[in-house]
Design an enzyme around this catalytic site. Structure first.
Site, PDB file in Angstrom:
ATOM      1  N   TYR A   1       0.822  -1.219   0.000  1.00 21.63           N
ATOM      2  CA  TYR A   1       0.000   0.000   0.000  1.00 21.63           C
ATOM      3  C   TYR A   1       0.857   1.271   0.000  1.00 21.63           C
ATOM      4  O   TYR A   1       0.435   2.289  -0.552  1.00 21.63           O
ATOM      5  CB  TYR A   1      -1.045  -0.042   1.129  1.00 21.63           C
ATOM      6  CG  TYR A   1      -2.123  -1.045   0.767  1.00 21.63           C
ATOM      7  CD1 TYR A   1      -3.062  -0.735  -0.216  1.00 21.63           C
ATOM      8  CD2 TYR A   1      -2.128  -2.327   1.298  1.00 21.63           C
ATOM      9  CE1 TYR A   1      -4.004  -1.668  -0.623  1.00 21.63           C
ATOM     10  CE2 TYR A   1      -3.064  -3.270   0.892  1.00 21.63           C
ATOM     11  CZ  TYR A   1      -4.000  -2.923  -0.065  1.00 21.63           C
ATOM     12  OH  TYR A   1      -4.925  -3.850  -0.494  1.00 21.63           O
TER      13      TYR A   1
ATOM     14  N   ASN B   1     -13.465   2.519  -5.930  1.00 22.71           N
ATOM     15  CA  ASN B   1     -12.039   2.823  -6.006  1.00 22.71           C
ATOM     16  C   ASN B   1     -11.529   3.447  -4.710  1.00 22.71           C
ATOM     17  O   ASN B   1     -12.238   4.197  -4.044  1.00 22.71           O
ATOM     18  CB  ASN B   1     -11.759   3.777  -7.171  1.00 22.71           C
ATOM     19  CG  ASN B   1     -12.048   3.119  -8.503  1.00 22.71           C
ATOM     20  OD1 ASN B   1     -12.218   1.903  -8.563  1.00 22.71           O
ATOM     21  ND2 ASN B   1     -12.112   3.905  -9.550  1.00 22.71           N
ATOM     22  N   VAL B   2     -10.293   3.162  -4.423  1.00 19.66           N
ATOM     23  CA  VAL B   2      -9.678   3.717  -3.211  1.00 19.66           C
ATOM     24  C   VAL B   2      -8.795   4.909  -3.559  1.00 19.66           C
ATOM     25  O   VAL B   2      -8.218   5.535  -2.671  1.00 19.66           O
ATOM     26  CB  VAL B   2      -8.870   2.631  -2.457  1.00 19.66           C
ATOM     27  CG1 VAL B   2      -9.801   1.505  -2.003  1.00 19.66           C
ATOM     28  CG2 VAL B   2      -7.732   2.075  -3.301  1.00 19.66           C
TER      29      VAL B   2
ATOM     30  N   HIS C   1     -14.930   1.021  -0.571  1.00 20.20           N
ATOM     31  CA  HIS C   1     -13.858   0.093  -0.178  1.00 20.20           C
ATOM     32  C   HIS C   1     -12.668   0.781   0.466  1.00 20.20           C
ATOM     33  O   HIS C   1     -11.573   0.225   0.484  1.00 20.20           O
ATOM     34  CB  HIS C   1     -13.411  -0.720  -1.405  1.00 20.20           C
ATOM     35  CG  HIS C   1     -14.483  -1.620  -1.924  1.00 20.20           C
ATOM     36  ND1 HIS C   1     -14.569  -2.037  -3.226  1.00 20.20           N
ATOM     37  CD2 HIS C   1     -15.533  -2.201  -1.281  1.00 20.20           C
ATOM     38  CE1 HIS C   1     -15.635  -2.820  -3.372  1.00 20.20           C
ATOM     39  NE2 HIS C   1     -16.231  -2.931  -2.209  1.00 20.20           N
TER      40      HIS C   1
ATOM     41  N   CYS D   1      -7.080   3.351  12.584  1.00 18.45           N
ATOM     42  CA  CYS D   1      -6.596   2.668  13.791  1.00 18.45           C
ATOM     43  C   CYS D   1      -7.261   1.299  13.883  1.00 18.45           C
ATOM     44  O   CYS D   1      -8.486   1.186  13.779  1.00 18.45           O
ATOM     45  CB  CYS D   1      -6.913   3.508  15.026  1.00 18.45           C
ATOM     46  SG  CYS D   1      -6.523   2.628  16.553  1.00 18.45           S
TER      47      CYS D   1
ATOM     48  N   CYS E   1      -9.478   1.518  17.537  1.00 20.30           N
ATOM     49  CA  CYS E   1     -10.663   2.367  17.760  1.00 20.30           C
ATOM     50  C   CYS E   1     -11.289   2.884  16.468  1.00 20.30           C
ATOM     51  O   CYS E   1     -12.343   3.504  16.500  1.00 20.30           O
ATOM     52  CB  CYS E   1     -10.327   3.531  18.679  1.00 20.30           C
ATOM     53  SG  CYS E   1      -9.329   4.824  17.886  1.00 20.30           S
TER      54      CYS E   1
ATOM     55  N   GLY F   1     -16.895   1.400 -15.572  1.00 21.04           N
ATOM     56  CA  GLY F   1     -15.659   0.687 -15.252  1.00 21.04           C
ATOM     57  C   GLY F   1     -15.736  -0.292 -14.104  1.00 21.04           C
ATOM     58  O   GLY F   1     -14.805  -0.396 -13.319  1.00 21.04           O
TER      59      GLY F   1
ATOM     60  N   SER G   1     -16.671  -4.470 -13.296  1.00 21.94           N
ATOM     61  CA  SER G   1     -17.002  -5.785 -13.852  1.00 21.94           C
ATOM     62  C   SER G   1     -18.177  -6.440 -13.144  1.00 21.94           C
ATOM     63  O   SER G   1     -18.676  -7.461 -13.579  1.00 21.94           O
ATOM     64  CB  SER G   1     -15.792  -6.709 -13.726  1.00 21.94           C
ATOM     65  OG  SER G   1     -15.543  -6.954 -12.352  1.00 21.94           O
TER      66      SER G   1
ATOM     67  N   GLU H   1     -26.346  -7.528 -19.123  1.00 23.64           N
ATOM     68  CA  GLU H   1     -26.438  -6.259 -19.849  1.00 23.64           C
ATOM     69  C   GLU H   1     -27.856  -5.941 -20.313  1.00 23.64           C
ATOM     70  O   GLU H   1     -28.167  -4.792 -20.595  1.00 23.64           O
ATOM     71  CB  GLU H   1     -25.465  -6.266 -21.041  1.00 23.64           C
ATOM     72  CG  GLU H   1     -24.013  -6.327 -20.577  1.00 23.64           C
ATOM     73  CD  GLU H   1     -23.014  -5.980 -21.665  1.00 23.64           C
ATOM     74  OE1 GLU H   1     -23.363  -6.070 -22.861  1.00 23.64           O
ATOM     75  OE2 GLU H   1     -21.876  -5.617 -21.310  1.00 23.64           O
TER      76      GLU H   1
HETATM   77  P1  NAD Z   1     -12.531  -4.834 -12.167  1.00 21.55           P
HETATM   78  O1  NAD Z   1     -11.065  -4.798 -12.388  1.00 21.55           O
HETATM   79  O2  NAD Z   1     -13.156  -6.083 -11.700  1.00 21.55           O
HETATM   80  O3  NAD Z   1     -13.246  -4.446 -13.572  1.00 21.55           O
HETATM   81  C1  NAD Z   1     -12.857  -3.331 -14.300  1.00 21.55           C
HETATM   82  C2  NAD Z   1     -13.918  -3.047 -15.357  1.00 21.55           C
HETATM   83  O4  NAD Z   1     -13.558  -1.816 -15.963  1.00 21.55           O
HETATM   84  C3  NAD Z   1     -14.000  -4.085 -16.462  1.00 21.55           C
HETATM   85  O5  NAD Z   1     -15.359  -4.433 -16.647  1.00 21.55           O
HETATM   86  C4  NAD Z   1     -13.459  -3.369 -17.712  1.00 21.55           C
HETATM   87  O6  NAD Z   1     -14.184  -3.656 -18.888  1.00 21.55           O
HETATM   88  C5  NAD Z   1     -13.701  -1.919 -17.359  1.00 21.55           C
HETATM   89  N1  NAD Z   1     -12.706  -1.003 -17.934  1.00 21.55           N
HETATM   90  C6  NAD Z   1     -11.350  -1.149 -18.029  1.00 21.55           C
HETATM   91  N2  NAD Z   1     -10.799  -0.062 -18.593  1.00 21.55           N
HETATM   92  C7  NAD Z   1     -11.825   0.788 -18.849  1.00 21.55           C
HETATM   93  C8  NAD Z   1     -11.899   2.086 -19.415  1.00 21.55           C
HETATM   94  N3  NAD Z   1     -10.828   2.744 -19.845  1.00 21.55           N
HETATM   95  N4  NAD Z   1     -13.126   2.668 -19.525  1.00 21.55           N
HETATM   96  C9  NAD Z   1     -14.255   2.013 -19.109  1.00 21.55           C
HETATM   97  N5  NAD Z   1     -14.227   0.790 -18.557  1.00 21.55           N
HETATM   98  C10 NAD Z   1     -13.051   0.194 -18.439  1.00 21.55           C
HETATM   99  O7  NAD Z   1     -12.879  -3.623 -11.232  1.00 21.55           O
HETATM  100  P2  NAD Z   1     -14.046  -3.366 -10.174  1.00 21.55           P
HETATM  101  O8  NAD Z   1     -15.354  -3.837 -10.718  1.00 21.55           O
HETATM  102  O9  NAD Z   1     -13.870  -1.978  -9.711  1.00 21.55           O
HETATM  103  O10 NAD Z   1     -13.781  -4.338  -8.943  1.00 21.55           O
HETATM  104  C11 NAD Z   1     -12.578  -4.651  -8.431  1.00 21.55           C
HETATM  105  C12 NAD Z   1     -12.127  -4.001  -7.103  1.00 21.55           C
HETATM  106  O11 NAD Z   1     -10.848  -3.488  -7.396  1.00 21.55           O
HETATM  107  C13 NAD Z   1     -12.865  -2.847  -6.535  1.00 21.55           C
HETATM  108  O12 NAD Z   1     -13.277  -3.182  -5.274  1.00 21.55           O
HETATM  109  C14 NAD Z   1     -11.823  -1.725  -6.400  1.00 21.55           C
HETATM  110  O13 NAD Z   1     -11.816  -1.252  -5.066  1.00 21.55           O
HETATM  111  C15 NAD Z   1     -10.511  -2.388  -6.629  1.00 21.55           C
HETATM  112  N6  NAD Z   1      -9.523  -1.621  -7.411  1.00 21.55           N
HETATM  113  C16 NAD Z   1      -9.451  -0.260  -7.293  1.00 21.55           C
HETATM  114  C17 NAD Z   1      -8.536   0.470  -8.046  1.00 21.55           C
HETATM  115  C18 NAD Z   1      -8.488   1.988  -7.854  1.00 21.55           C
HETATM  116  O14 NAD Z   1      -8.794   2.477  -6.769  1.00 21.55           O
HETATM  117  N7  NAD Z   1      -8.129   2.758  -8.881  1.00 21.55           N
HETATM  118  C19 NAD Z   1      -7.700  -0.180  -8.958  1.00 21.55           C
HETATM  119  C20 NAD Z   1      -7.783  -1.596  -9.043  1.00 21.55           C
HETATM  120  C21 NAD Z   1      -8.707  -2.297  -8.253  1.00 21.55           C
END
Ligand code: NAD
Length: 231
Positions: free
Chosen positions: A53, A89-90, A106, A114, A117, A172, A174, A203
């Protein structure tokens, strides 16, 4: 509560240079998820997990929001009470683009939590100081990230945020971690934007499906939302 909800996953940040789980040759191919972001990693693999991280924060400092993040920020600035942003996304790319009140389901990479707490502490893009302890309770800190197999307390707010939703946009994701299909069935309009179909998404329940990069699809998405808001 907002009528428009924009729900995103790793794909929206891909064009900023942060790899998704599914990118070939991407970051996640180099690590075993069960070793660095699975419940329990912090007890049996603590140093490697923290170092992973630290590296993610360093990487985050080197990337910038893309036009999809900025277009969403502009839309939200125009309709502040009617556009909610929820992300798996984080990263902090929505924040840096100017978005407000983002629901991070997430966790949030620039922040520590912490272990005892739950108090949080922003460290930005720096390394986690290993000896740093909580000033409230003396507990040790961990990245403020929900690992696989851990409870995700913010999910409760997902349902609240979806309460008045009439227009749902998924960008973005899956659908492997959070299934949004059932929400799409209950709103007036739903748009799904991913690069390709996913086994975890039906879909047919979406009003519109855009298999395009987020930065290419975003103009059409914003136009559709604008029409909905004015209609
Ligand atoms: P995932 O990796 O499972 O799926 C990514 C999806 O994004 C796919 O369906 C793909 O087709 C689509 N994609 C890829 N590039 C794209 C683009 N340029 N434009 C539009 N769509 C695009 O990701 P998820 O569903 O977010 O789940 C996975 C977990 O991964 C989440 O919980 C997330 O917290 C974590 N994650 C976060 C980050 C981040 O914070 N940036 C990065 C990697 C993983």
């Amino acid at each position: 509560m907002a009528r428009v909800v924009i729900f995103s996953g790793a794909g929206i940040s891909a064009e900023s240079g942060l790899s998704t789980f599914r990118d070939t040759g991407g970051l996640w191919e180099k690590y075993r998820i069960e070793e660095i972001c699975q419940a329990g990693c912090l007890s049996w693999n603590r140093e490697n997990t923290l170092a992973f991280y630290d590296a993610r924060r360093e990487q985050l400092a080197s990337v910038t929001p893309n036009t999809a993040h900025y277009a969403i920020a502009k839309l939200q600035a125009k309709y502040p009470n009617d556009v909610a942003i929820i992300t798996q996304n984080v990263d902090d790319l929505f924040e840096r683009a100017g978005c407000k009140d983002i629901l991070h389901l997430h966790g949030f990479l620039p922040r520590l939590r912490c272990e005892q707490c739950g108090a949080t502490h922003l460290i930005g893009y720096t390394k986690q100081e290993r000896t740093f302890t909580c000033k409230n309770c003396g507990g040790s800190f961990r990245p403020d990230i929900v690992f696989f197999g851990e409870a995700a307390p913010m999910y409760e707010h997902l349902y609240d945020a979806m309460q008045d939703c009439q227009f749902l946009v998924i960008i973005g994701s899956s659908g492997n971690v959070i299934d949004m299909d059932h929400f799409a069935l209950h709103v007036k309009v739903s748009i799904l934007n991913n690069l390709e179909p996913s086994d975890a998404i039906n879909e047919r329940v979406y009003t519109k499906v855009l298999h395009q990069k987020a930065t290419e699809a975003i103009d059409e998405i914003v136009e559709d939302i604008e029409r909905f808001m004015q209609g």
